[in-house]
Write an enzyme that holds these catalytic residues in place. Structure first.
Site, PDB file in Angstrom:
ATOM      1  N   GLU A  72      82.639  20.570  93.172  1.00  0.00           N
ATOM      2  CA  GLU A  72      83.527  20.045  94.212  1.00  0.00           C
ATOM      3  C   GLU A  72      83.206  18.586  94.540  1.00  0.00           C
ATOM      4  O   GLU A  72      82.138  18.288  95.072  1.00  0.00           O
ATOM      5  CB  GLU A  72      83.378  20.883  95.490  1.00  0.00           C
ATOM      6  CG  GLU A  72      84.272  20.426  96.626  1.00  0.00           C
ATOM      7  CD  GLU A  72      84.108  21.276  97.877  1.00  0.00           C
ATOM      8  OE1 GLU A  72      84.993  21.204  98.748  1.00  0.00           O
ATOM      9  OE2 GLU A  72      83.099  22.014  97.980  1.00  0.00           O
ATOM     10  N   GLU A 108      79.639  12.449 102.808  1.00  0.00           N
ATOM     11  CA  GLU A 108      78.786  13.589 102.476  1.00  0.00           C
ATOM     12  C   GLU A 108      77.981  13.386 101.197  1.00  0.00           C
ATOM     13  O   GLU A 108      76.922  13.999 101.030  1.00  0.00           O
ATOM     14  CB  GLU A 108      79.631  14.862 102.378  1.00  0.00           C
ATOM     15  CG  GLU A 108      80.309  15.221 103.693  1.00  0.00           C
ATOM     16  CD  GLU A 108      81.035  16.546 103.647  1.00  0.00           C
ATOM     17  OE1 GLU A 108      80.594  17.451 102.916  1.00  0.00           O
ATOM     18  OE2 GLU A 108      82.061  16.681 104.352  1.00  0.00           O
ATOM     19  N   ASP A 117      89.407  20.025  97.045  1.00  0.00           N
ATOM     20  CA  ASP A 117      89.483  20.309  98.475  1.00  0.00           C
ATOM     21  C   ASP A 117      90.400  19.282  99.128  1.00  0.00           C
ATOM     22  O   ASP A 117      90.123  18.075  99.098  1.00  0.00           O
ATOM     23  CB  ASP A 117      88.072  20.245  99.083  1.00  0.00           C
ATOM     24  CG  ASP A 117      88.035  20.643 100.548  1.00  0.00           C
ATOM     25  OD1 ASP A 117      88.809  20.074 101.335  1.00  0.00           O
ATOM     26  OD2 ASP A 117      87.219  21.504 100.907  1.00  0.00           O
ATOM     27  N   HIS A 142      88.794  16.648 101.605  1.00  0.00           N
ATOM     28  CA  HIS A 142      88.086  15.540 100.970  1.00  0.00           C
ATOM     29  C   HIS A 142      89.060  14.624 100.232  1.00  0.00           C
ATOM     30  O   HIS A 142      88.912  13.396 100.250  1.00  0.00           O
ATOM     31  CB  HIS A 142      87.038  16.072  99.996  1.00  0.00           C
ATOM     32  CG  HIS A 142      85.971  16.892 100.650  1.00  0.00           C
ATOM     33  ND1 HIS A 142      85.100  16.363 101.577  1.00  0.00           N
ATOM     34  CD2 HIS A 142      85.639  18.205 100.531  1.00  0.00           C
ATOM     35  CE1 HIS A 142      84.274  17.319 102.000  1.00  0.00           C
ATOM     36  NE2 HIS A 142      84.588  18.441 101.373  1.00  0.00           N
ATOM     37  N   HIS A 149      90.777  24.280  97.824  1.00  0.00           N
ATOM     38  CA  HIS A 149      90.557  24.532  99.244  1.00  0.00           C
ATOM     39  C   HIS A 149      91.745  23.970 100.011  1.00  0.00           C
ATOM     40  O   HIS A 149      91.988  22.757 100.002  1.00  0.00           O
ATOM     41  CB  HIS A 149      89.260  23.875  99.722  1.00  0.00           C
ATOM     42  CG  HIS A 149      88.049  24.697  99.452  1.00  0.00           C
ATOM     43  ND1 HIS A 149      86.769  24.175  99.489  1.00  0.00           N
ATOM     44  CD2 HIS A 149      87.904  26.026  99.158  1.00  0.00           C
ATOM     45  CE1 HIS A 149      85.902  25.140  99.219  1.00  0.00           C
ATOM     46  NE2 HIS A 149      86.566  26.263  99.021  1.00  0.00           N
ATOM     47  N   ARG A 208      90.831  18.924 108.867  1.00  0.00           N
ATOM     48  CA  ARG A 208      90.059  20.087 108.454  1.00  0.00           C
ATOM     49  C   ARG A 208      90.440  21.350 109.228  1.00  0.00           C
ATOM     50  O   ARG A 208      89.703  22.334 109.254  1.00  0.00           O
ATOM     51  CB  ARG A 208      88.544  19.846 108.545  1.00  0.00           C
ATOM     52  CG  ARG A 208      87.785  20.647 107.481  1.00  0.00           C
ATOM     53  CD  ARG A 208      86.448  20.062 107.147  1.00  0.00           C
ATOM     54  NE  ARG A 208      85.936  20.671 105.920  1.00  0.00           N
ATOM     55  CZ  ARG A 208      84.856  20.248 105.271  1.00  0.00           C
ATOM     56  NH1 ARG A 208      84.165  19.215 105.734  1.00  0.00           N
ATOM     57  NH2 ARG A 208      84.468  20.844 104.177  1.00  0.00           N
ATOM     58  N   GLU A 257      89.168  26.899 103.552  1.00  0.00           N
ATOM     59  CA  GLU A 257      87.870  26.437 104.036  1.00  0.00           C
ATOM     60  C   GLU A 257      88.169  25.451 105.158  1.00  0.00           C
ATOM     61  O   GLU A 257      88.217  24.236 104.954  1.00  0.00           O
ATOM     62  CB  GLU A 257      87.041  25.777 102.932  1.00  0.00           C
ATOM     63  CG  GLU A 257      85.608  25.519 103.403  1.00  0.00           C
ATOM     64  CD  GLU A 257      84.801  24.680 102.434  1.00  0.00           C
ATOM     65  OE1 GLU A 257      83.793  25.183 101.919  1.00  0.00           O
ATOM     66  OE2 GLU A 257      85.185  23.512 102.208  1.00  0.00           O
TER      67      GLU A 257
END
Length: 278
Positions: free
Chosen positions: A156, A162, A189, A192, A215, A221, A250
């Site tokens: 991922e 991060e 995702d 991101h 995701h 989010r 997620e």
């Protein structure tokens, strides 16, 4: 093409509470709720392979007619501070062992393992080339192990806040193409991607057959539809590349877990309605 399948996250990691997982109150509760909302599968995040009873999980999946979409390895970093690119060789070895155990557990249940935060980052004093070499060493061991079970290993890309190792789909695909193994797929995702990609839809089309899991998370989010991500464009891109994997929530359990779950199911249904209307 068949409809998109839906999945929802269950975290079993107390140290990660407050993170982007929908259900937090154990496997039995999470599986029961996932089934009640109409999800096709669950995505589980355990403290470690030893802390997840495979027999119990299999029983719950069968009881609620659910599939296992994937198993996360994030606790390897959150709880144990293990990374595949750590400068300490002992830590790297422990990280590979931690992930190997989850690959085995997930694989026996027909699901892939996810490598996200355990990828680590390029540290001060370590070159990017060296970090990638350590990552390659790990993936060339872990991906063939997943292949034994007929499932890929999922990598991922994360946003710049991060990690500084893999941020964009394009860079990650280029790296995956350099590996000997062809059993590593992308986990894309949307949260991101909203930060790092020029176009989520464009990046998905560019990645095409490399996409192994998605995701489904909005720009903030939260569940899809509670932010400003253009999901219809994303859905069309997934249809264009003939993606048949899961759309997995997620997401933060906001305003509460049930609402997040219900909103995700609604979003997947809307994407499937568009798919059926073509």
């Amino acid at each position: 093409m068949k409809p998109f399948s839906s999945a929802v996250t269950i975290s079993l990691v107390p140290e990660a509470r407050g993170g982007p997982f929908v259900f937090w109150d154990g496997l039995a509760d999470g599986c029961a709720k996932a089934a009640s909302f109409g999800f096709d599968a669950v995505e589980v995040f355990p403290p470690s392979a030893d802390d997840l009873d495979a027999h119990t999980l299999k029983h719950l999946l069968e009881q609620h007619r659910l599939k296992l979409a994937a198993v996360g390895t994030g606790a390897g970093w959150v709880v144990h501070k293990l990374r595949l690119t750590d400068p300490d060789a002992t830590v790297r070895g422990r990280a590979r062992h931690f992930i190997s155990a989850i690959v085995d557990l997930a694989g026996k249940l027909g699901a892939p393992a996810i490598i996200g935060s355990m990828q680590g980052r390029v540290e001060n004093g370590v070159t990017r080339a060296q970090s990638l070499a350590w990552m390659t060493e790990a993936l060339e061991q872990l991906a063939p192990r997943a292949h034994i079970y007929g499932v890929p290993l999922l990598l991922e890309p994360l946003n710049r806040y991060e990690t500084n190792l893999f941020n964009t789909v394009d860079d990650t695909v280029s790296y995956l193409g350099s590996l000997r193994t062809r059993n590593v797929k992308l986990l894309c995702d949307c949260f991101h991607m909203n930060i790092e990609e020029v176009s989520i839809a464009g990046s998905l089309r560019q990645a095409a057959s490399w996409v192994g899991h998605v995701h489904l998370a909005d720009s903030n989010r939260r569940a899809a539809g509670l932010g400003h991500t253009p999901f219809q464009e994303m859905g069309q891109a997934l249809r264009d590349i003939r993606y048949e994997g899961y759309l997995s929530a997620e997401v933060l359990p906001l305003p509460d877990a049930d609402t997040a779950a219900r909103q995700t199911i609604s979003a997947v249904q809307q994407l499937n309605a568009s798919r059926a209307g073509e």
